[in-house]
Write a protein that holds these residues in place. Sequence first.
Motif, PDB file in Angstrom:
ATOM      1  N   THR A 190      32.493  27.472 -53.610  1.00  0.00           N
ATOM      2  CA  THR A 190      32.734  27.069 -54.986  1.00  0.00           C
ATOM      3  C   THR A 190      32.307  25.623 -55.162  1.00  0.00           C
ATOM      4  O   THR A 190      32.774  24.747 -54.433  1.00  0.00           O
ATOM      5  N   ALA A 191      31.432  25.380 -56.125  1.00  0.00           N
ATOM      6  CA  ALA A 191      31.018  24.011 -56.439  1.00  0.00           C
ATOM      7  C   ALA A 191      32.108  23.370 -57.289  1.00  0.00           C
ATOM      8  O   ALA A 191      32.606  23.975 -58.233  1.00  0.00           O
ATOM      9  N   LYS A 192      32.499  22.152 -56.913  1.00  0.00           N
ATOM     10  CA  LYS A 192      33.514  21.435 -57.677  1.00  0.00           C
ATOM     11  C   LYS A 192      33.354  19.952 -57.434  1.00  0.00           C
ATOM     12  O   LYS A 192      32.645  19.543 -56.524  1.00  0.00           O
ATOM     13  N   LEU A 193      34.005  19.153 -58.251  1.00  0.00           N
ATOM     14  CA  LEU A 193      33.983  17.712 -58.042  1.00  0.00           C
ATOM     15  C   LEU A 193      35.106  17.330 -57.094  1.00  0.00           C
ATOM     16  O   LEU A 193      36.196  17.899 -57.141  1.00  0.00           O
ATOM     17  N   TRP A 194      34.834  16.349 -56.252  1.00  0.00           N
ATOM     18  CA  TRP A 194      35.806  15.854 -55.279  1.00  0.00           C
ATOM     19  C   TRP A 194      35.599  14.350 -55.190  1.00  0.00           C
ATOM     20  O   TRP A 194      34.541  13.902 -54.756  1.00  0.00           O
ATOM     21  N   THR A 223      33.821  25.528 -62.281  1.00  0.00           N
ATOM     22  CA  THR A 223      33.634  24.085 -62.150  1.00  0.00           C
ATOM     23  C   THR A 223      32.183  23.704 -61.851  1.00  0.00           C
ATOM     24  O   THR A 223      31.878  22.522 -61.758  1.00  0.00           O
ATOM     25  N   GLU A 224      31.330  24.697 -61.729  1.00  0.00           N
ATOM     26  CA  GLU A 224      29.936  24.398 -61.402  1.00  0.00           C
ATOM     27  C   GLU A 224      29.264  23.574 -62.495  1.00  0.00           C
ATOM     28  O   GLU A 224      28.469  22.682 -62.203  1.00  0.00           O
ATOM     29  N   SER A 225      29.591  23.834 -63.748  1.00  0.00           N
ATOM     30  CA  SER A 225      28.980  23.068 -64.834  1.00  0.00           C
ATOM     31  C   SER A 225      29.350  21.585 -64.738  1.00  0.00           C
ATOM     32  O   SER A 225      28.534  20.719 -65.069  1.00  0.00           O
ATOM     33  N   GLU A 226      30.562  21.281 -64.272  1.00  0.00           N
ATOM     34  CA  GLU A 226      30.966  19.885 -64.076  1.00  0.00           C
ATOM     35  C   GLU A 226      30.138  19.228 -62.971  1.00  0.00           C
ATOM     36  O   GLU A 226      29.746  18.069 -63.083  1.00  0.00           O
ATOM     37  N   ARG A 259      38.549   2.373 -55.759  1.00  0.00           N
ATOM     38  CA  ARG A 259      39.580   2.606 -56.780  1.00  0.00           C
ATOM     39  C   ARG A 259      39.077   3.584 -57.832  1.00  0.00           C
ATOM     40  O   ARG A 259      39.801   4.463 -58.280  1.00  0.00           O
ATOM     41  N   ASP A 260      37.803   3.459 -58.216  1.00  0.00           N
ATOM     42  CA  ASP A 260      37.214   4.377 -59.181  1.00  0.00           C
ATOM     43  C   ASP A 260      37.207   5.805 -58.640  1.00  0.00           C
ATOM     44  O   ASP A 260      37.527   6.751 -59.360  1.00  0.00           O
ATOM     45  N   ALA A 261      36.858   5.984 -57.370  1.00  0.00           N
ATOM     46  CA  ALA A 261      36.848   7.313 -56.762  1.00  0.00           C
ATOM     47  C   ALA A 261      38.254   7.917 -56.763  1.00  0.00           C
ATOM     48  O   ALA A 261      38.428   9.112 -57.037  1.00  0.00           O
ATOM     49  N   MET A 262      39.259   7.104 -56.482  1.00  0.00           N
ATOM     50  CA  MET A 262      40.640   7.614 -56.493  1.00  0.00           C
ATOM     51  C   MET A 262      41.064   8.015 -57.904  1.00  0.00           C
ATOM     52  O   MET A 262      41.729   9.040 -58.093  1.00  0.00           O
ATOM     53  N   LYS A 263      40.653   7.252 -58.900  1.00  0.00           N
ATOM     54  CA  LYS A 263      40.969   7.601 -60.292  1.00  0.00           C
ATOM     55  C   LYS A 263      40.285   8.906 -60.670  1.00  0.00           C
ATOM     56  O   LYS A 263      40.861   9.751 -61.355  1.00  0.00           O
ATOM     57  N   GLN A 264      39.034   9.062 -60.239  1.00  0.00           N
ATOM     58  CA  GLN A 264      38.315  10.301 -60.525  1.00  0.00           C
ATOM     59  C   GLN A 264      39.006  11.495 -59.883  1.00  0.00           C
ATOM     60  O   GLN A 264      39.124  12.555 -60.490  1.00  0.00           O
ATOM     61  N   ARG A 265      39.492  11.316 -58.651  1.00  0.00           N
ATOM     62  CA  ARG A 265      40.184  12.410 -57.965  1.00  0.00           C
ATOM     63  C   ARG A 265      41.477  12.769 -58.685  1.00  0.00           C
ATOM     64  O   ARG A 265      41.795  13.960 -58.848  1.00  0.00           O
ATOM     65  N   ALA A 266      42.231  11.782 -59.131  1.00  0.00           N
ATOM     66  CA  ALA A 266      43.462  12.051 -59.877  1.00  0.00           C
ATOM     67  C   ALA A 266      43.147  12.830 -61.152  1.00  0.00           C
ATOM     68  O   ALA A 266      43.852  13.789 -61.496  1.00  0.00           O
ATOM     69  N   LYS A 267      42.085  12.448 -61.847  1.00  0.00           N
ATOM     70  CA  LYS A 267      41.671  13.159 -63.064  1.00  0.00           C
ATOM     71  C   LYS A 267      41.274  14.597 -62.738  1.00  0.00           C
ATOM     72  O   LYS A 267      41.616  15.529 -63.473  1.00  0.00           O
ATOM     73  N   GLU A 268      40.548  14.791 -61.623  1.00  0.00           N
ATOM     74  CA  GLU A 268      40.144  16.142 -61.209  1.00  0.00           C
ATOM     75  C   GLU A 268      41.362  17.019 -60.956  1.00  0.00           C
ATOM     76  O   GLU A 268      41.403  18.180 -61.356  1.00  0.00           O
ATOM     77  N   LEU A 269      42.360  16.467 -60.284  1.00  0.00           N
ATOM     78  CA  LEU A 269      43.569  17.234 -59.981  1.00  0.00           C
ATOM     79  C   LEU A 269      44.324  17.607 -61.250  1.00  0.00           C
ATOM     80  O   LEU A 269      44.805  18.739 -61.383  1.00  0.00           O
ATOM     81  N   LYS A 270      44.423  16.686 -62.201  1.00  0.00           N
ATOM     82  CA  LYS A 270      45.094  16.977 -63.472  1.00  0.00           C
ATOM     83  C   LYS A 270      44.348  18.050 -64.241  1.00  0.00           C
ATOM     84  O   LYS A 270      44.956  18.977 -64.777  1.00  0.00           O
TER      85      LYS A 270
END
Length: 152
Positions: free
Chosen positions: A79-83, A45-48, A23-34
């Motif tokens: 491209t480095a990014k959070l997923w 996004t590399e700094s993130e 559930r935490d991973a899904m919340k993180q993904r929703a935040k990333e998309l927003k």
Amino acid sequence: MSDTRKTTAAEGQKHDGFTVEERDAMKQRAKELKTSARRGAKADTESEVLAKIAEMAEPDRAIAERLHALIRAGAPDLTAKLWYGMPAYARDGKMICFFQPAAKFKARYATLGFSDEAALDEGTMWPASYALTEITADVEARIGALLRQALS
């Protein structure tokens, strides 16, 4: 009637549906998309990713730092990014590979995973993720070869 609930190995507790970590991973993904929608696709996004790696506990952090350096050197066009809250690397917006720290889902080992966008096809069955407990010179060479194949 049998009990269909799952038991988590880490906590020994029963739950229905997703684990707390999932559930935490899904919340993180929703935040990333927003966040991505607000700042646009061309944002750095590399700094993130580096900040997320810095938050990790050992040995995940050491593995993630070395893996990040290997990917940046071997595949600078990614491209480095959070997923899902994990360091990941994309080409043209499509995820190629990602690092899943062991602590993320209370696993025994970290993993380097590849998406279906990676050209790792080999016959009718091939690995799409690899357990990582340490990055040695041999592991570096294997990761380099996997990246070259994935991007071909």
